[in-house]
Design a protein around this motif. Structure first.
Motif, PDB file in Angstrom:
ATOM      1  N   ALA A 104      -2.039   7.708 -10.319  1.00 26.12           N
ATOM      2  CA  ALA A 104      -3.354   8.344 -10.230  1.00 26.12           C
ATOM      3  C   ALA A 104      -3.404   9.083  -8.907  1.00 26.12           C
ATOM      4  O   ALA A 104      -3.372   8.454  -7.846  1.00 26.12           O
ATOM      5  CB  ALA A 104      -4.442   7.284 -10.302  1.00 26.12           C
ATOM      6  N   GLU A 105      -3.461  10.396  -8.953  1.00 26.24           N
ATOM      7  CA  GLU A 105      -3.295  11.182  -7.727  1.00 26.24           C
ATOM      8  C   GLU A 105      -4.451  12.157  -7.494  1.00 26.24           C
ATOM      9  O   GLU A 105      -5.017  12.703  -8.437  1.00 26.24           O
ATOM     10  CB  GLU A 105      -1.984  11.990  -7.794  1.00 26.24           C
ATOM     11  CG  GLU A 105      -0.738  11.166  -8.071  1.00 26.24           C
ATOM     12  CD  GLU A 105      -0.447  10.103  -7.005  1.00 26.24           C
ATOM     13  OE1 GLU A 105      -0.956  10.241  -5.870  1.00 26.24           O
ATOM     14  OE2 GLU A 105       0.259   9.126  -7.316  1.00 26.24           O
TER      15      GLU A 105
ATOM     16  N   LYS B 203       9.721   2.456  -7.258  1.00 27.73           N
ATOM     17  CA  LYS B 203       9.461   1.235  -8.032  1.00 27.73           C
ATOM     18  C   LYS B 203      10.517   1.019  -9.117  1.00 27.73           C
ATOM     19  O   LYS B 203      10.444   0.075  -9.883  1.00 27.73           O
ATOM     20  CB  LYS B 203       8.057   1.303  -8.669  1.00 27.73           C
ATOM     21  CG  LYS B 203       6.933   1.461  -7.660  1.00 27.73           C
ATOM     22  CD  LYS B 203       5.561   1.259  -8.292  1.00 27.73           C
ATOM     23  CE  LYS B 203       4.448   1.615  -7.311  1.00 27.73           C
ATOM     24  NZ  LYS B 203       3.126   1.153  -7.731  1.00 27.73           N
TER      25      LYS B 203
ATOM     26  N   SER C 156     -12.347   2.770 -16.313  1.00 27.56           N
ATOM     27  CA  SER C 156     -13.165   2.266 -17.425  1.00 27.56           C
ATOM     28  C   SER C 156     -12.332   1.454 -18.410  1.00 27.56           C
ATOM     29  O   SER C 156     -12.880   0.789 -19.292  1.00 27.56           O
ATOM     30  CB  SER C 156     -13.774   3.451 -18.173  1.00 27.56           C
ATOM     31  OG  SER C 156     -12.709   4.233 -18.741  1.00 27.56           O
TER      32      SER C 156
ATOM     33  N   ALA D 197      -1.247   0.617 -17.051  1.00 23.62           N
ATOM     34  CA  ALA D 197      -2.301   1.644 -17.009  1.00 23.62           C
ATOM     35  C   ALA D 197      -3.492   1.186 -16.168  1.00 23.62           C
ATOM     36  O   ALA D 197      -4.429   1.944 -15.940  1.00 23.62           O
ATOM     37  CB  ALA D 197      -2.760   1.974 -18.425  1.00 23.62           C
ATOM     38  N   ALA D 198      -3.464  -0.064 -15.717  1.00 25.00           N
ATOM     39  CA  ALA D 198      -4.594  -0.581 -14.934  1.00 25.00           C
ATOM     40  C   ALA D 198      -4.620   0.050 -13.554  1.00 25.00           C
ATOM     41  O   ALA D 198      -3.588   0.424 -13.003  1.00 25.00           O
ATOM     42  CB  ALA D 198      -4.471  -2.101 -14.796  1.00 25.00           C
TER      43      ALA D 198
ATOM     44  N   GLU E 167     -12.835   7.174 -16.115  1.00 23.49           N
ATOM     45  CA  GLU E 167     -14.099   7.132 -16.865  1.00 23.49           C
ATOM     46  C   GLU E 167     -14.193   8.106 -18.037  1.00 23.49           C
ATOM     47  O   GLU E 167     -14.763   7.795 -19.068  1.00 23.49           O
ATOM     48  CB  GLU E 167     -15.301   7.367 -15.924  1.00 23.49           C
ATOM     49  CG  GLU E 167     -15.495   6.220 -14.929  1.00 23.49           C
ATOM     50  CD  GLU E 167     -16.544   6.498 -13.880  1.00 23.49           C
ATOM     51  OE1 GLU E 167     -16.490   7.585 -13.278  1.00 23.49           O
ATOM     52  OE2 GLU E 167     -17.406   5.630 -13.675  1.00 23.49           O
TER      53      GLU E 167
ATOM     54  N   THR F 235      -2.017  -6.336  -1.972  1.00 21.22           N
ATOM     55  CA  THR F 235      -1.811  -7.164  -3.176  1.00 21.22           C
ATOM     56  C   THR F 235      -0.352  -7.020  -3.615  1.00 21.22           C
ATOM     57  O   THR F 235       0.343  -6.114  -3.166  1.00 21.22           O
ATOM     58  CB  THR F 235      -2.712  -6.681  -4.330  1.00 21.22           C
ATOM     59  OG1 THR F 235      -2.437  -5.293  -4.544  1.00 21.22           O
ATOM     60  CG2 THR F 235      -4.179  -6.887  -4.022  1.00 21.22           C
ATOM     61  N   GLN F 236       0.046  -7.888  -4.526  1.00 23.90           N
ATOM     62  CA  GLN F 236       1.401  -7.751  -5.069  1.00 23.90           C
ATOM     63  C   GLN F 236       1.432  -6.523  -5.980  1.00 23.90           C
ATOM     64  O   GLN F 236       0.487  -6.302  -6.755  1.00 23.90           O
ATOM     65  CB  GLN F 236       1.752  -9.000  -5.876  1.00 23.90           C
ATOM     66  CG  GLN F 236       3.166  -8.961  -6.401  1.00 23.90           C
ATOM     67  CD  GLN F 236       3.457 -10.104  -7.367  1.00 23.90           C
ATOM     68  OE1 GLN F 236       2.549 -10.694  -7.939  1.00 23.90           O
ATOM     69  NE2 GLN F 236       4.722 -10.399  -7.547  1.00 23.90           N
TER      70      GLN F 236
ATOM     71  N   GLY G 136       4.954   3.273 -15.605  1.00 22.34           N
ATOM     72  CA  GLY G 136       3.830   3.209 -14.689  1.00 22.34           C
ATOM     73  C   GLY G 136       2.921   4.405 -14.849  1.00 22.34           C
ATOM     74  O   GLY G 136       3.276   5.387 -15.519  1.00 22.34           O
ATOM     75  N   PHE G 137       1.755   4.324 -14.253  1.00 21.11           N
ATOM     76  CA  PHE G 137       0.867   5.473 -14.146  1.00 21.11           C
ATOM     77  C   PHE G 137       0.810   5.854 -12.673  1.00 21.11           C
ATOM     78  O   PHE G 137       1.052   5.013 -11.805  1.00 21.11           O
ATOM     79  CB  PHE G 137      -0.539   5.127 -14.657  1.00 21.11           C
ATOM     80  CG  PHE G 137      -0.727   5.422 -16.113  1.00 21.11           C
ATOM     81  CD1 PHE G 137      -0.159   4.611 -17.081  1.00 21.11           C
ATOM     82  CD2 PHE G 137      -1.462   6.528 -16.526  1.00 21.11           C
ATOM     83  CE1 PHE G 137      -0.313   4.888 -18.429  1.00 21.11           C
ATOM     84  CE2 PHE G 137      -1.623   6.815 -17.873  1.00 21.11           C
ATOM     85  CZ  PHE G 137      -1.056   6.000 -18.824  1.00 21.11           C
TER      86      PHE G 137
HETATM   87  O1  PMT Z   1      -9.379   3.465 -17.138  1.00 20.38           O
HETATM   88  P1  PMT Z   1      -9.748   4.909 -17.337  1.00 20.38           P
HETATM   89  O2  PMT Z   1     -11.167   5.195 -16.880  1.00 20.38           O
HETATM   90  O3  PMT Z   1      -9.486   5.375 -18.736  1.00 20.38           O
HETATM   91  O4  PMT Z   1      -8.835   5.793 -16.365  1.00 20.38           O
HETATM   92  C1  PMT Z   1      -7.467   5.873 -16.612  1.00 20.38           C
HETATM   93  C2  PMT Z   1      -6.673   5.722 -15.305  1.00 20.38           C
HETATM   94  C3  PMT Z   1      -6.946   6.926 -14.424  1.00 20.38           C
HETATM   95  C4  PMT Z   1      -7.054   4.442 -14.574  1.00 20.38           C
HETATM   96  C5  PMT Z   1      -5.163   5.626 -15.713  1.00 20.38           C
HETATM   97  O5  PMT Z   1      -4.817   6.799 -16.419  1.00 20.38           O
HETATM   98  C6  PMT Z   1      -4.282   5.482 -14.491  1.00 20.38           C
HETATM   99  O6  PMT Z   1      -3.889   6.427 -13.819  1.00 20.38           O
HETATM  100  N1  PMT Z   1      -3.939   4.203 -14.145  1.00 20.38           N
HETATM  101  C7  PMT Z   1      -3.209   3.840 -12.912  1.00 20.38           C
HETATM  102  C8  PMT Z   1      -4.174   3.812 -11.770  1.00 20.38           C
HETATM  103  C9  PMT Z   1      -3.514   3.428 -10.473  1.00 20.38           C
HETATM  104  O7  PMT Z   1      -3.805   2.397  -9.935  1.00 20.38           O
HETATM  105  O8  PMT Z   1      -2.578   4.262 -10.049  1.00 20.38           O
HETATM  106  P2  PMT Z   1      -1.728   4.071  -8.667  1.00 20.38           P
HETATM  107  O9  PMT Z   1      -1.086   5.398  -8.504  1.00 20.38           O
HETATM  108  O10 PMT Z   1      -2.593   3.551  -7.590  1.00 20.38           O
HETATM  109  O11 PMT Z   1      -0.697   2.961  -9.076  1.00 20.38           O
HETATM  110  C10 PMT Z   1       0.595   3.258  -9.572  1.00 20.38           C
HETATM  111  C11 PMT Z   1       1.014   2.262 -10.608  1.00 20.38           C
HETATM  112  O12 PMT Z   1       1.208   0.986 -10.000  1.00 20.38           O
HETATM  113  C12 PMT Z   1       0.028   2.034 -11.745  1.00 20.38           C
HETATM  114  O13 PMT Z   1       0.775   1.900 -12.935  1.00 20.38           O
HETATM  115  C13 PMT Z   1      -0.649   0.708 -11.388  1.00 20.38           C
HETATM  116  O14 PMT Z   1      -1.053   0.001 -12.553  1.00 20.38           O
HETATM  117  C14 PMT Z   1       0.472  -0.011 -10.662  1.00 20.38           C
HETATM  118  N2  PMT Z   1       0.024  -0.988  -9.645  1.00 20.38           N
HETATM  119  C15 PMT Z   1      -0.650  -0.583  -8.529  1.00 20.38           C
HETATM  120  C16 PMT Z   1      -0.986  -1.497  -7.562  1.00 20.38           C
HETATM  121  C17 PMT Z   1      -0.639  -2.853  -7.748  1.00 20.38           C
HETATM  122  N3  PMT Z   1      -0.990  -3.767  -6.848  1.00 20.38           N
HETATM  123  N4  PMT Z   1       0.005  -3.227  -8.850  1.00 20.38           N
HETATM  124  C18 PMT Z   1       0.354  -2.329  -9.795  1.00 20.38           C
HETATM  125  O15 PMT Z   1       0.950  -2.707 -10.807  1.00 20.38           O
END
Ligand code: PMT
Length: 367
Positions: free
Chosen positions: A286-287, A302, A174, A235-236, A320, A265-266, A283-284
């Motif tokens: 999401a697991e 990374k 969101s 955070a995306a 969300e 994707t990159q 980084g975030f």
């Molecule tokens: O937006 P909300 O609804 O408030 O929810 C918050 C959230 C759950 C989205 C947020 O807290 C969160 O966890 N964001 C990271 C989501 C994610 O894509 O996680 P991942 O584990 O798949 O990616 C790891 C990291 O790599 C992330 O920092 C992501 O931004 C980054 N990434 C991933 C893929 C890519 N191609 N490029 C990146 O930069």
């Protein structure tokens, strides 16, 4: 705790509830050996006096230093807050107001008392502000100082990877977490750029917002902004894969089965963190399983400075929701934040990021 405070509550109660040692004496051999009043004064980032009685206001405004609290007030170099609490008649006495004015002129900040029924039965101004609002004020201040003059680049929200002009692959983000971080970083004194995927939120006033749709656009926008930033927070929820071909016209429903060819994707975060002049990169993760293991893998693979791991696909927190919980990992430590409102969590995370960022720079500059 002052001698008067000790008559109301025992130090043991405070120590048990806060989980921190309680200091009561100005000069004790143990205190001087462990953490004397000067060490305490140097350690403090904020001095908050709550409740501040009429007596304390009088002592502080006249520079008396005959106990630990008044001595600390003279010794600290940090912002000082007072949250007065006293009988309404005492509050209105000209001498109390005069003492207070003198303190305000010296830079002390007031957390004003509230009006209502008092312990003595009187009704009027003098009740200490609610602890929650005192905490909010103090956290705001703590946050206002930590990123002063720093440039912070944040990504937020999902990306949309088009299949054709009307359909796309996306996720449930969101943008709430990323937008809350942008607000908190701004309140912390940073210059903030927010690169946002499509969400239904307003960018906080004062933040430079760049709106994108696809992972490729997000990557281009980040790479354009990153040379100017000190801290990058990803955070995306960026799509990991995008359709190999985005059809120019709407795909027709014909075959019983169809196959999508997806290309990786990159990885924006990894690219940023591996730049030769990389910013402090957060980084975030999401697991849905093995939170710690997967987060640590992302931290190391990374080459991040920090990774904030959250569960997703569960009832509470994550995508969300207005709330979230995080465990943050870095090379030498970790910190867990319990489930709380994303706005409060963001302030705490920004504070932690600032601490780690400053430590890294301090270590670099003194190496
Ligand atoms: O937006 P909300 O609804 O408030 O929810 C918050 C959230 C759950 C989205 C947020 O807290 C969160 O966890 N964001 C990271 C989501 C994610 O894509 O996680 P991942 O584990 O798949 O990616 C790891 C990291 O790599 C992330 O920092 C992501 O931004 C980054 N990434 C991933 C893929 C890519 N191609 N490029 C990146 O930069």
């Amino acid at each position: 705790m002052t001698q008067s405070a000790l008559q109301f509550v025992t130090p043991l109660t405070f120590q048990t509830l806060s989980g921190h040692p309680v200091h009561t004496e100005l000069l004790t051999p143990e205190a001087e050996y462990a953490m004397g009043h000067i060490a305490l004064a140097r350690w403090a980032e904020i001095l908050l006096i709550a409740p501040a009685t009429a007596n304390v206001l009088a002592k502080l405004s006249h520079g008396l230093a005959d106990d630990l609290l008044s001595t600390l007030y003279l010794a600290v170099d940090c912002p000082v807050y007072v949250a007065p609490a006293m009988n309404q008649a005492m509050w209105h006495k000209p001498i109390t107001q005069q003492n207070l004015q003198q303190l305000l002129q010296q830079g002390v900040k007031l957390i004003a008392p509230e009006s209502g029924e008092q312990a003595c039965g009187d009704v009027g101004i003098g009740r200490m502000a609610e602890p929650a609002s005192i905490c909010a004020r103090v956290m705001q201040v703590a946050a206002t100082q930590v990123l002063h003059g720093k440039k912070v680049l944040i990504t937020a929200g999902p990306t949309r990877e088009p299949l054709d002009p009307v359909r796309y692959i996306s996720n449930r983000s969101s943008g709430k977490m990323g937008y809350a971080l942008a607000s908190s970083a701004l309140a912390a004194g940073a210059e903030v750029t927010l690169v946002s995927g499509p969400v239904s939120l307003m960018a906080p006033r004062g933040v430079k917002a760049v709106y994108v749709e696809t992972a490729a656009q997000m990557s281009a926008a980040v790479m354009a902004e990153v040379p100017h930033c000190d801290i990058f927070i990803g955070a995306a929820a960026v799509a990991d894969y995008t359709p190999e071909i985005s059809q120019p016209a709407k795909i027709k429903k014909q075959a019983e089965q169809t196959t999508l060819n997806l290309l990786k994707t990159q990885d924006i975060l990894a690219t940023v963190a591996n730049l030769s002049n990389a910013p402090f990169s957060v980084g975030f993760a999401a697991e849905t399983d093995h939170l710690e293991q997967n987060a640590l893998d992302k931290l190391h693979r990374k080459q991040l400075d920090m990774v904030a791991a959250n569960w997703v696909g569960r009832e509470q927190g994550g995508f969300e929701s207005d709330q979230n919980a995080l465990t943050v990992f870095w090379n030498t430590g970790q910190q867990t934040f319990a489930l709380m409102d994303k706005t409060i969590l963001a302030t705490q995370l920004i504070h932690l990021i600032a601490t780690r960022f400053n430590e890294k720079h301090y270590a670099k500059n003194t190496a």
